[in-house]
Design a protein around this motif. Structure first.
Motif, mmCIF file in Angstrom:
data_model
loop_
_atom_site.group_PDB
_atom_site.id
_atom_site.type_symbol
_atom_site.label_atom_id
_atom_site.label_comp_id
_atom_site.label_asym_id
_atom_site.label_seq_id
_atom_site.Cartn_x
_atom_site.Cartn_y
_atom_site.Cartn_z
ATOM 1 N N ILE A 159 -21.489 11.995 5.339
ATOM 2 C CA ILE A 159 -22.512 12.224 4.311
ATOM 3 C C ILE A 159 -23.151 10.910 3.896
ATOM 4 O O ILE A 159 -24.385 10.805 3.770
ATOM 5 C CB ILE A 159 -21.903 12.948 3.096
ATOM 6 C CG1 ILE A 159 -21.383 14.321 3.511
ATOM 7 C CG2 ILE A 159 -22.932 13.086 1.982
ATOM 8 C CD1 ILE A 159 -20.601 15.035 2.420
ATOM 9 N N TRP A 160 -22.331 9.899 3.698
ATOM 10 C CA TRP A 160 -22.836 8.588 3.273
ATOM 11 C C TRP A 160 -23.818 8.027 4.305
ATOM 12 O O TRP A 160 -24.936 7.629 3.960
ATOM 13 C CB TRP A 160 -21.650 7.640 3.062
ATOM 14 C CG TRP A 160 -22.031 6.222 2.781
ATOM 15 C CD1 TRP A 160 -23.019 5.788 1.941
ATOM 16 C CD2 TRP A 160 -21.442 5.051 3.335
ATOM 17 N NE1 TRP A 160 -23.070 4.418 1.933
ATOM 18 C CE2 TRP A 160 -22.107 3.942 2.788
ATOM 19 C CE3 TRP A 160 -20.392 4.839 4.233
ATOM 20 C CZ2 TRP A 160 -21.770 2.638 3.125
ATOM 21 C CZ3 TRP A 160 -20.050 3.535 4.564
ATOM 22 C CH2 TRP A 160 -20.745 2.456 4.013
ATOM 23 N N LEU A 161 -23.406 7.988 5.569
ATOM 24 C CA LEU A 161 -24.273 7.443 6.615
ATOM 25 C C LEU A 161 -25.533 8.287 6.793
ATOM 26 O O LEU A 161 -26.620 7.747 7.022
ATOM 27 C CB LEU A 161 -23.505 7.366 7.940
ATOM 28 C CG LEU A 161 -22.358 6.364 8.001
ATOM 29 C CD1 LEU A 161 -21.626 6.463 9.333
ATOM 30 C CD2 LEU A 161 -22.861 4.939 7.786
ATOM 31 N N SER A 162 -25.393 9.607 6.655
ATOM 32 C CA SER A 162 -26.558 10.485 6.787
ATOM 33 C C SER A 162 -27.570 10.222 5.676
ATOM 34 O O SER A 162 -28.784 10.193 5.924
ATOM 35 C CB SER A 162 -26.126 11.955 6.753
ATOM 36 O OG SER A 162 -25.278 12.262 7.836
ATOM 37 N N LEU A 163 -27.076 10.036 4.458
ATOM 38 C CA LEU A 163 -27.971 9.744 3.340
ATOM 39 C C LEU A 163 -28.687 8.409 3.536
ATOM 40 O O LEU A 163 -29.892 8.296 3.289
ATOM 41 C CB LEU A 163 -27.182 9.727 2.028
ATOM 42 C CG LEU A 163 -26.653 11.070 1.524
ATOM 43 C CD1 LEU A 163 -25.770 10.868 0.303
ATOM 44 C CD2 LEU A 163 -27.792 12.021 1.201
ATOM 45 N N VAL A 164 -27.937 7.406 3.979
ATOM 46 C CA VAL A 164 -28.541 6.088 4.210
ATOM 47 C C VAL A 164 -29.610 6.172 5.288
ATOM 48 O O VAL A 164 -30.729 5.652 5.137
ATOM 49 C CB VAL A 164 -27.456 5.059 4.597
ATOM 50 C CG1 VAL A 164 -28.097 3.752 5.060
ATOM 51 C CG2 VAL A 164 -26.520 4.791 3.419
ATOM 52 N N ARG A 165 -29.271 6.833 6.413
ATOM 53 C CA ARG A 165 -30.227 6.920 7.516
ATOM 54 C C ARG A 165 -31.427 7.800 7.143
ATOM 55 O O ARG A 165 -32.568 7.470 7.501
ATOM 56 C CB ARG A 165 -29.540 7.478 8.764
ATOM 57 C CG ARG A 165 -28.679 6.449 9.494
ATOM 58 C CD ARG A 165 -28.234 6.992 10.848
ATOM 59 N NE ARG A 165 -29.336 7.526 11.596
ATOM 60 C CZ ARG A 165 -30.215 6.789 12.295
ATOM 61 N NH1 ARG A 165 -30.103 5.469 12.324
ATOM 62 N NH2 ARG A 165 -31.196 7.378 12.954
ATOM 63 N N TYR A 166 -31.199 8.888 6.423
ATOM 64 C CA TYR A 166 -32.309 9.758 6.036
ATOM 65 C C TYR A 166 -33.242 9.032 5.073
ATOM 66 O O TYR A 166 -34.472 9.152 5.172
ATOM 67 C CB TYR A 166 -31.776 11.034 5.394
ATOM 68 C CG TYR A 166 -32.864 12.023 5.018
ATOM 69 C CD1 TYR A 166 -33.651 12.615 6.003
ATOM 70 C CD2 TYR A 166 -33.104 12.356 3.689
ATOM 71 C CE1 TYR A 166 -34.663 13.517 5.663
ATOM 72 C CE2 TYR A 166 -34.103 13.249 3.346
ATOM 73 C CZ TYR A 166 -34.877 13.826 4.336
ATOM 74 O OH TYR A 166 -35.875 14.708 3.999
ATOM 75 N N ARG A 167 -32.675 8.264 4.189
ATOM 76 C CA ARG A 167 -33.478 7.484 3.234
ATOM 77 C C ARG A 167 -34.377 6.494 3.974
ATOM 78 O O ARG A 167 -35.565 6.353 3.667
ATOM 79 C CB ARG A 167 -32.522 6.740 2.290
ATOM 80 C CG ARG A 167 -33.110 6.401 0.926
ATOM 81 C CD ARG A 167 -31.995 5.979 0.002
ATOM 82 N NE ARG A 167 -32.504 5.689 -1.331
ATOM 83 C CZ ARG A 167 -32.465 4.494 -1.889
ATOM 84 N NH1 ARG A 167 -31.944 3.472 -1.242
ATOM 85 N NH2 ARG A 167 -32.948 4.302 -3.110
ATOM 86 N N ASN A 168 -33.798 5.807 4.964
ATOM 87 C CA ASN A 168 -34.582 4.856 5.747
ATOM 88 C C ASN A 168 -35.632 5.562 6.596
ATOM 89 O O ASN A 168 -36.745 5.045 6.785
ATOM 90 C CB ASN A 168 -33.663 4.025 6.644
ATOM 91 C CG ASN A 168 -32.772 3.092 5.856
ATOM 92 O OD1 ASN A 168 -33.095 2.723 4.731
ATOM 93 N ND2 ASN A 168 -31.633 2.723 6.418
ATOM 94 N N THR A 169 -35.286 6.760 7.099
ATOM 95 C CA THR A 169 -36.243 7.537 7.892
ATOM 96 C C THR A 169 -37.432 7.964 7.042
ATOM 97 O O THR A 169 -38.582 7.949 7.512
ATOM 98 C CB THR A 169 -35.553 8.792 8.488
ATOM 99 O OG1 THR A 169 -34.431 8.382 9.271
ATOM 100 C CG2 THR A 169 -36.512 9.573 9.364
ATOM 101 N N LEU A 170 -37.175 8.334 5.794
ATOM 102 C CA LEU A 170 -38.261 8.696 4.883
ATOM 103 C C LEU A 170 -39.212 7.519 4.678
ATOM 104 O O LEU A 170 -40.442 7.686 4.673
ATOM 105 C CB LEU A 170 -37.694 9.137 3.529
ATOM 106 C CG LEU A 170 -37.030 10.512 3.452
ATOM 107 C CD1 LEU A 170 -36.432 10.729 2.069
ATOM 108 C CD2 LEU A 170 -38.027 11.622 3.779
ATOM 109 N N LEU A 171 -38.659 6.337 4.525
ATOM 110 C CA LEU A 171 -39.500 5.147 4.336
ATOM 111 C C LEU A 171 -40.366 4.878 5.558
ATOM 112 O O LEU A 171 -41.558 4.575 5.430
ATOM 113 C CB LEU A 171 -38.626 3.923 4.033
ATOM 114 C CG LEU A 171 -37.940 3.876 2.674
ATOM 115 C CD1 LEU A 171 -37.102 2.614 2.547
ATOM 116 C CD2 LEU A 171 -38.964 3.927 1.539
ATOM 117 N N ARG A 172 -39.773 4.982 6.735
ATOM 118 C CA ARG A 172 -40.547 4.743 7.962
ATOM 119 C C ARG A 172 -41.635 5.793 8.155
ATOM 120 O O ARG A 172 -42.752 5.487 8.573
ATOM 121 C CB ARG A 172 -39.621 4.741 9.179
ATOM 122 C CG ARG A 172 -38.752 3.506 9.292
ATOM 123 C CD ARG A 172 -38.160 3.387 10.690
ATOM 124 N NE ARG A 172 -37.372 4.551 11.042
ATOM 125 C CZ ARG A 172 -36.068 4.665 10.807
ATOM 126 N NH1 ARG A 172 -35.420 3.672 10.208
ATOM 127 N NH2 ARG A 172 -35.407 5.748 11.168
#
Length: 244
Positions: free
Chosen positions: A217-230
């Motif tokens: 969950i932690w890694l998914s949230l971090v990666r999804y957050r960065n994906t939203l920015l990109r």
């Protein structure tokens, strides 16, 4: 009825919500995974047949479980994205795919290391091992399809279709030890009435499994957050974040 969910469809809201949960799951990951791994490797009693070689299960079993769970989550998100044309559901698939691929690779490697002293070989074309290897290739295929198209929308849809079709591999992995005569052992911890594993070994394993869950969950949230920015880098809310 569902109007209360509408604000959460905004990417800026999702970004801020992810930011709130990331520290919480990071702490849970450290506590659960740290306790489970240390307890399992250092304090759990040795197995009467396998000796200390069984201790690799504290990494192997959770990584195998969550390699399948992540793919199942991706398939659900991909189906939502295809049916309701929700772009951010597709983005969540792309965010989770590398995490699941790493867990699958970890499950395969630790399984090979565990299999050498138990089976006398690093690899056999066992039904469950082969299906897990196919799962790894499915993860690679999802990521490759997303990157193969110049039009990212087409790439996301193609990756989503593969993800949904590939979900048929999950029951094959899970039930392979029941459907075929395999070297891989059967269920040990899902037999709640009488688990096939001693309690002093079971408790750290459960902690490790939940630790891997929080890590996922932690890694998914971090990666999804960065994906939203990109994805939204040219939109006003991202520029406001950058300027702020």
């Amino acid at each position: 009825m569902w109007k209360w969910l509408h604000p959460y469809a905004k990417p800026e809201t999702q970004y801020r919500l992810c930011g709130k949960f990331i520290p919480f799951f990071a702490i849970l990951t450290a506590l659960l995974l740290g306790a489970g791994i240390v307890w399992g490797l250092a304090f759990a009693p040795a197995d009467y047949q396998q000796g200390n070689s069984f201790r690799i299960m504290y990494v192997h079993v959770p990584s195998a479980i969550w390699s399948m769970t992540v793919y199942g989550s991706m398939a659900v998100a991909a189906l939502i994205g295809l049916v309701w044309q929700i772009k951010y559901a597709h983005l969540s698939v792309i965010a989770m795919a590398p995490i699941g691929a790493v867990f699958t690779f970890l499950a395969l490697v630790t399984g090979a290391i565990w299999g050498k002293p138990m089976w006398g070989t690093w690899w056999v074309w066992d039904a469950r091992l082969t299906a897990e290897l196919i799962l790894f290739f499915l993860y690679l295929g999802v990521m490759a399809l997303y990157s193969a198209f110049s039009d990212r929308t087409k790439g996301m849809k193609a990756a989503a279709v593969l993800c949904v079709v590939g979900v048929i591999n999950l029951p094959i992995i899970h039930f392979s030890v029941e459907w075929w005569n395999t070297l891989h052992q059967g269920a040990s911890i899902t037999k709640f009435e009488k688990p096939s594993i001693a309690t002093p070994m079971l408790i750290p394993l459960i902690l490790s499994i939940f630790g891997f869950m929080c890590l996922t969950i932690w890694l998914s949230l971090v990666r999804y957050r960065n994906t939203l920015l990109r994805e939204d880098m040219k939109r006003p809310w991202v520029k406001e974040l950058a300027n702020g």
